[in-house]
Design a protein around this motif. Structure first.
Motif, PDB file in Angstrom:
ATOM      1  N   HIS A 108       0.843  -1.199   0.000  1.00  0.00           N
ATOM      2  CA  HIS A 108       0.000   0.000   0.000  1.00  0.00           C
ATOM      3  C   HIS A 108       0.879   1.250   0.000  1.00  0.00           C
ATOM      4  N   ARG A 109       0.465   2.238  -0.773  1.00  0.00           N
ATOM      5  CA  ARG A 109       1.268   3.466  -0.895  1.00  0.00           C
ATOM      6  C   ARG A 109       1.488   4.145   0.454  1.00  0.00           C
ATOM      7  N   ALA A 110       0.584   3.906   1.412  1.00  0.00           N
ATOM      8  CA  ALA A 110       0.733   4.533   2.728  1.00  0.00           C
ATOM      9  C   ALA A 110       2.065   4.180   3.374  1.00  0.00           C
ATOM     10  N   TRP A 111       2.530   2.945   3.169  1.00  0.00           N
ATOM     11  CA  TRP A 111       3.803   2.540   3.787  1.00  0.00           C
ATOM     12  C   TRP A 111       4.973   3.262   3.140  1.00  0.00           C
ATOM     13  N   TRP A 112       4.884   3.515   1.829  1.00  0.00           N
ATOM     14  CA  TRP A 112       5.939   4.279   1.164  1.00  0.00           C
ATOM     15  C   TRP A 112       5.960   5.730   1.645  1.00  0.00           C
ATOM     16  N   VAL A 113       4.790   6.309   1.832  1.00  0.00           N
ATOM     17  CA  VAL A 113       4.708   7.677   2.343  1.00  0.00           C
ATOM     18  C   VAL A 113       5.266   7.745   3.758  1.00  0.00           C
ATOM     19  N   ALA A 114       4.890   6.765   4.602  1.00  0.00           N
ATOM     20  CA  ALA A 114       5.400   6.739   5.973  1.00  0.00           C
ATOM     21  C   ALA A 114       6.912   6.568   5.996  1.00  0.00           C
ATOM     22  N   SER A 115       7.447   5.734   5.086  1.00  0.00           N
ATOM     23  CA  SER A 115       8.900   5.533   5.021  1.00  0.00           C
ATOM     24  C   SER A 115       9.617   6.814   4.618  1.00  0.00           C
ATOM     25  N   ALA A 116       9.041   7.536   3.650  1.00  0.00           N
ATOM     26  CA  ALA A 116       9.640   8.812   3.242  1.00  0.00           C
ATOM     27  C   ALA A 116       9.592   9.816   4.380  1.00  0.00           C
ATOM     28  N   ALA A 117       8.463   9.866   5.094  1.00  0.00           N
ATOM     29  CA  ALA A 117       8.356  10.779   6.240  1.00  0.00           C
ATOM     30  C   ALA A 117       9.387  10.428   7.301  1.00  0.00           C
ATOM     31  N   LEU A 118       9.588   9.136   7.525  1.00  0.00           N
ATOM     32  CA  LEU A 118      10.583   8.707   8.513  1.00  0.00           C
ATOM     33  C   LEU A 118      11.976   9.182   8.119  1.00  0.00           C
ATOM     34  N   LEU A 119      12.315   9.063   6.843  1.00  0.00           N
ATOM     35  CA  LEU A 119      13.635   9.517   6.385  1.00  0.00           C
ATOM     36  C   LEU A 119      13.811  11.011   6.628  1.00  0.00           C
ATOM     37  N   ALA A 120      12.782  11.801   6.322  1.00  0.00           N
ATOM     38  CA  ALA A 120      12.873  13.247   6.548  1.00  0.00           C
ATOM     39  C   ALA A 120      13.056  13.554   8.027  1.00  0.00           C
ATOM     40  N   ILE A 121      12.338  12.846   8.891  1.00  0.00           N
ATOM     41  CA  ILE A 121      12.449  13.080  10.338  1.00  0.00           C
ATOM     42  C   ILE A 121      13.826  12.678  10.838  1.00  0.00           C
ATOM     43  N   VAL A 122      14.375  11.582  10.311  1.00  0.00           N
ATOM     44  CA  VAL A 122      15.721  11.141  10.710  1.00  0.00           C
ATOM     45  C   VAL A 122      16.755  12.203  10.345  1.00  0.00           C
ATOM     46  N   VAL A 123      16.679  12.736   9.132  1.00  0.00           N
ATOM     47  CA  VAL A 123      17.635  13.763   8.703  1.00  0.00           C
ATOM     48  C   VAL A 123      17.488  15.018   9.555  1.00  0.00           C
ATOM     49  N   ALA A 124      16.247  15.437   9.807  1.00  0.00           N
ATOM     50  CA  ALA A 124      16.036  16.620  10.645  1.00  0.00           C
ATOM     51  C   ALA A 124      16.548  16.384  12.064  1.00  0.00           C
ATOM     52  N   GLY A 125      16.356  15.170  12.584  1.00  0.00           N
ATOM     53  CA  GLY A 125      16.825  14.859  13.937  1.00  0.00           C
ATOM     54  C   GLY A 125      18.329  14.952  14.069  1.00  0.00           C
ATOM     55  N   ALA A 126      19.049  14.700  12.971  1.00  0.00           N
ATOM     56  CA  ALA A 126      20.512  14.767  13.032  1.00  0.00           C
ATOM     57  C   ALA A 126      20.998  16.163  13.380  1.00  0.00           C
ATOM     58  N   PHE A 127      20.246  17.190  12.986  1.00  0.00           N
ATOM     59  CA  PHE A 127      20.678  18.562  13.247  1.00  0.00           C
ATOM     60  C   PHE A 127      20.656  18.888  14.741  1.00  0.00           C
ATOM     61  N   SER A 128      19.827  18.198  15.510  1.00  0.00           N
ATOM     62  CA  SER A 128      19.751  18.485  16.943  1.00  0.00           C
ATOM     63  C   SER A 128      20.965  17.979  17.702  1.00  0.00           C
ATOM     64  N   THR A 129      21.802  17.155  17.057  1.00  0.00           N
ATOM     65  CA  THR A 129      23.001  16.647  17.733  1.00  0.00           C
ATOM     66  C   THR A 129      24.155  17.638  17.700  1.00  0.00           C
TER      67      THR A 129
END
Length: 432
Positions: free
Chosen positions: A15-36
């Motif tokens: 289901h496309r929802a899992w691909w959207v969730a995976s993309a959102a997760l990648l964006a959140i992971v990259v953004a989280g790196a800046f807080s370090t």
């Protein structure tokens, strides 16, 4: 029959929802790196420019405040302009802020580039972003997906921190920033290709839905809507209770643990590097605990889960003064594992309750609840240090925060379940 079941399972997994969730997760992971980075930059910036640690810390403080305040407005902008546009712009703003930081020459520029630009960008991809994706694309597995997305920021810190620390130590602080700029720039076009604003855009239904769900009509005035949501939500009991409980959540995690655990352990003779390693271990168990909490939220009353999480966290904090020592004892390892499992576990139940009470406005409401979380963190970060200076010990601080967690557990149980699931309580907001 078995072939039909296998085909059905493959259809669900594809289901496309899992691909959207995976993309959102990648964006959140990259953004989280800046807080370090702020913790890694303080020493090098002080040494190169001679800036005071207070002026350097100001940029980090502005970043933290904007991270909390941006979330509800970002959720409203996603409703107005779409998830994909907001996320891509946020990644480019982050990249611009970090890139400009490499050529700064004065402290006020650091506050502008890192505090303002990076703060606005990362705040746009906070847990409110994950709540928006979950609300639009999932009917089933919402708690699980919320837990996975909420853990993304911590996972980003875990993935990038060792490499960034090594880069700062061996090549200076600028190459570490360039690394994150490249990561953000590489992620932006991928988000444009994979993310979609709503299942109806591609003629699909949300995951787990039994019928087509039409795309909601975009509301005019995204900023005005975010303020209107706050105005109406603050008049309701569930919002006040959840905001109060989540303020305690911020105080007892980001505010005290991530700011004062290392100096508190050092007061007992533990080396700072050892204490920092314990904090990193807490981050590892954060991921496990948040995903497990999301799974449980799909199956249990989120109010009771929230109360249990706060009660256990309060008990751990009250015991912490007894566990501090110069060396790492088995009891401290138990604390690290247990606290890590509970640290972010509060997010999925709160997201679920905001969605239950406020319907389509749930993600924006959660953004404001998250702002209360950041406010609680800021108070505890300052108050913990002030108490240490006045008393000479962190012991009473841990006990006081443990008592506040007990109060937050009670607030969680006081949230009444008298609103139909998925039905908005904010009729005035829905008319905007």
């Amino acid at each position: 029959m078995d072939a039909v079941r296998t085909l059905s399972r493959r259809s669900r997994l594809g289901h496309r929802a899992w691909w959207v969730a995976s993309a959102a997760l990648l964006a959140i992971v990259v953004a989280g790196a800046f807080s370090t980075l702020p913790g890694l930059l303080t020493g090098p910036l002080h040494q190169e420019f001679g800036w005071s640690r207070g002026s350097i810390g100001l940029a980090a403080s502005v970043n933290m405040v904007l991270y909390g305040l941006t979330a509800p407005f970002a959720a409203a902008f996603m409703d107005r302009f779409g998830i994909r546009r907001v996320v891509v712009v946020a990644l480019l703003v982050i990249a611009a802020g970090a890139g400009l930081t490499t050529v700064m020459t004065t402290a006020w520029q650091f506050t502008l580039f890192w505090g303002l630009l990076v703060g606005l960008g990362t705040g746009s991809m906070s847990t409110a972003f994950g709540a928006t994706v979950t609300q639009r694309w999932f009917v089933r597995r919402r708690g699980l997906v919320t837990g996975v997305l909420a853990s993304g920021s911590v996972f980003g810190q875990m993935v990038f921190l060792p490499a960034l620390s090594w880069t700062v130590g061996h090549h200076g602080w600028r190459p570490s920033l360039v690394t994150l700029v490249l990561a953000a720039c590489a992620t932006a076009p991928l988000m444009w290709l994979v993310l979609r604003d709503h299942p109806a855009d591609i003629g699909r239904e949300p995951y787990g839905a039994e019928r087509h769900v039409p795309r909601p009509v975009p509301s005019e005035g995204a900023g005005r809507r975010a303020v209107a949501v706050l105005r109406d939500a603050v008049r309701t009991g569930p919002f006040r209770l959840l905001a109060g409980a989540f303020a305690v959540c911020g105080a007892s995690t980001n505010g005290i643990m991530w700011t004062h655990f290392t100096p508190a352990a050092h007061d007992h003779g533990m080396p700072a590097t050892t204490a920092s390693s314990l904090l990193a271990a807490i981050g590892v168990f954060n991921v496990i605990g948040t995903v497990a909490s999301g799974w449980a939220t799909d199956r249990r009353d989120p109010r009771r889960l929230l109360a249990v999480f706060f009660a256990l966290r309060g008990l751990l904090l009250m015991c912490l003064p007894l566990l501090m020592s110069a060396t790492v004892q088995p009891s401290m390892l138990v604390f690290v594992v247990a606290f890590g499992l509970l640290d972010l576990a509060t997010v999925p139940p709160v997201v679920a309750l905001c969605r239950e009470y406020y319907g389509d406005s749930g993600a924006v409401v959660f953004g404001w609840v998250g702002a209360a979380h950041q406010a609680g963190a800021a108070v505890a970060a300052y108050g913990g240090g002030a108490a240490r200076d006045a008393i000479g010990s962190y012991g009473p601080v841990w006990v006081a925060l443990g008592a506040l967690c007990a109060g937050a557990a009670l607030l969680s149980l006081l949230v009444r379940r008298d609103a139909p699931a998925g039905r908005p309580c904010l009729s005035a907001v829905d008319r905007l």
